[in-house]
Scaffold this active site. Structure first.
Site: not given
Length: 496
Positions: A160, A175, A214
């Site tokens: 996620s 990131r 997700d």
């Protein structure tokens, strides 16, 4: 002037300050129109080829191709593994798809250890070896004999965080968001890191075949479970359009025409066209919407949280106004500020004397806000107990009344902002105009949208106030997609 008058004057000063703050947290219909228009503009920009090579510093909407070009219809069958690394938990599960829109699941969930969330001294190996050990434990518990017999298992990995995906089973981390700050993972291939640690434990027969986000998982799972994909059976002409998460963080995905995803090389798009593929699921990473703060409503508390307390200053600024991880932190910052102005908690003379938990960033959970939001007990007794329990903070009835007003202003802003990407995607894709009597479904997962009192209702209200209008809002159905990410990554693994 009597003591009573003095106390009344103090109370009035607190009330008028809170009036001002509530106004600062307001999102007007005009602001909703402006934000939706800008969101559509940013989506189009994100689908085009990017000027900048360094994706980690790009401030726009990432609009990441998921390489998922089809959607399930509920007839798929099979048993597959899924692993899900979210903001607070790691989940390993096996999903058995029954082929009739239903599924069964075995799962093990564990909280991510705090030492992996430290700002320094944590490596990729430490994180992924932990994930591999948890997966091994799961396999021993449920599939020990199959493992010994050397049976191959396909695993879908739900990750996620923003990933630059290059195929269905490879992608590099752009990131970290939420809590992680592991420097050497950025730019590395997530699947290789995880598979490498599984192999080290002798689990070569567990193959990671799909990397998914997700939101993409939630979207596919909603497609699988939704009975409305065939209007002949139900009389409803309703199709899932968006998969989204409103929980610790927030994000969403939707189906885009491949011809419009011009950042994907022309040759690749031609190849897909030959194969008869017309649409692809795009992971918007909308937590990064308006990182330049050209249009997002911003209070001084938002700036403080981003710059002083968050692990990724300057990024994910939309998420920092919307998600469960930040709602409690916004309230905590407001309370500390009101105390420093001498308006509240005057039994503590200095900030240093305030209860330690009130001074600690991210200590105030949004679950506490959900109790305060709907407290209608005499003297707001429930709020009093919640604050005592969570922060060891005694309060007066007047303070509690004002705190409740602040909580409601913060959650309403969060829900109203949450409506922006939903309205923007519905308008951009034109889904409401595609069919006569057409309606749309949004599959949602996440603790805030599922459990925060009135959150879905406030999103609907904002959809009606914004450019979709009451007519569009009536045709939009917000559904909870339970266990979305697990089932979704299993579905990805099935077709990989």
């Amino acid at each position: 002037m009597s003591f009573d008058d003095l106390h009344k004057a103090n109370e009035q000063q607190l009330t008028s300050t809170v009036d001002q703050l509530v106004k600062e947290f307001e999102v007007t219909p005009e602001k909703l129109d402006e934000l939706v228009a800008y969101f559509i503009e940013q989506m189009e920009k994100g689908l085009a080829p990017q000027d900048t090579d360094d994706k980690s510093t790009n401030k726009g909407l990432p609009m990441i191709p998921s390489y998922v070009t089809g959607t399930p219809n509920g007839t798929e069958k099979g048993t597959l593994l899924a692993a899900d690394l979210g903001g607070t938990n790691f989940r390993t599960c096996s999903v058995t798809l029954n082929g009739d829109h239903t599924f069964s699941m075995e799962q093990m969930k564990s909280k991510i250890p705090d030492e992996l969330l430290e700002p320094t001294g944590v490596t990729s190996e430490m994180l992924f070896s932990y994930l591999a050990r948890r997966t091994q434990l799961f396999m021993k518990k449920f599939y020990e004999s199959d493992m010994q017999a050397g049976k191959e298992f396909k695993l879908g990995f739900t990750f996620s965080y923003p990933v630059d995906q290059t195929s269905l089973n490879s992608g590099t981390l752009i990131r970290w968001t939420k809590g992680f700050q592991i420097a050497d993972t950025v730019g590395a291939d997530i699947v290789q890191l995880f598979q490498g640690e599984l192999d080290k434990l002798g689990m070569q027969n567990v193959k990671i075949v799909a990397l998914t986000n997700d939101t993409v998982g939630t979207f596919l799972s909603h497609y699988y479970c939704s009975d409305n994909t065939d209007s002949m059976t139900t009389g409803e002409i309703s199709e899932p359009v968006i998969g989204c998460i409103f929980g610790t963080g927030t994000n969403g995905c939707y189906k885009e025409e491949i011809s419009k995803i011009t950042k994907v090389p022309q040759a690749t798009r031609d190849k897909w066209a030959e194969e008869g593929k017309t649409h692809m699921v795009i992971n918007t990473e909308w937590g990064s919407f308006d990182n330049d703060l050209k249009h997002l409503p911003t209070t001084k508390y938002d700036i403080d949280i981003d710059q002083k307390f968050s692990s990724n200053p300057g990024f994910h600024l939309f998420e920092k106004r919307v998600s469960g991880m930040f709602m409690g932190e916004i309230l905590r910052n407001v309370l500390v500020d009101l105390h420093s102005r001498g308006l509240i908690f005057n039994q503590y003379r200095t900030t240093a004397q305030l209860p330690h938990r009130l001074q600690t960033p991210f200590e105030l959970d949004s679950e506490v806000l959900s109790h305060i939001e709907i407290d209608d007990s005499t003297g707001l007794r429930e709020t009093e107990l919640s604050l005592l329990q969570s922060l060891r903070l005694p309060t007066s009835p007047t303070e509690r009344r004002e705190i409740q007003r602040l909580v409601r202003a913060i959650s309403r802003r969060s829900a109203y902002l949450s409506s922006v990407p939903l309205a923007a995607i519905i308008i951009k894709t034109g889904t409401l105009e595609m069919r006569y009597h057409g309606e749309v479904e949004i599959g949602c997962d996440g603790s805030v949208v599922e459990y925060y009192p009135g959150f879905r209702s406030m999103i609907r209200h904002a959809l009606a106030l914004g450019p979709l209008g009451a007519e569009g809002e009536r045709k939009t159905h917000i559904k909870i997609a339970k266990d979305g990410s697990g089932v979704g990554s299993a579905l990805c693994a099935l077709v990989a």
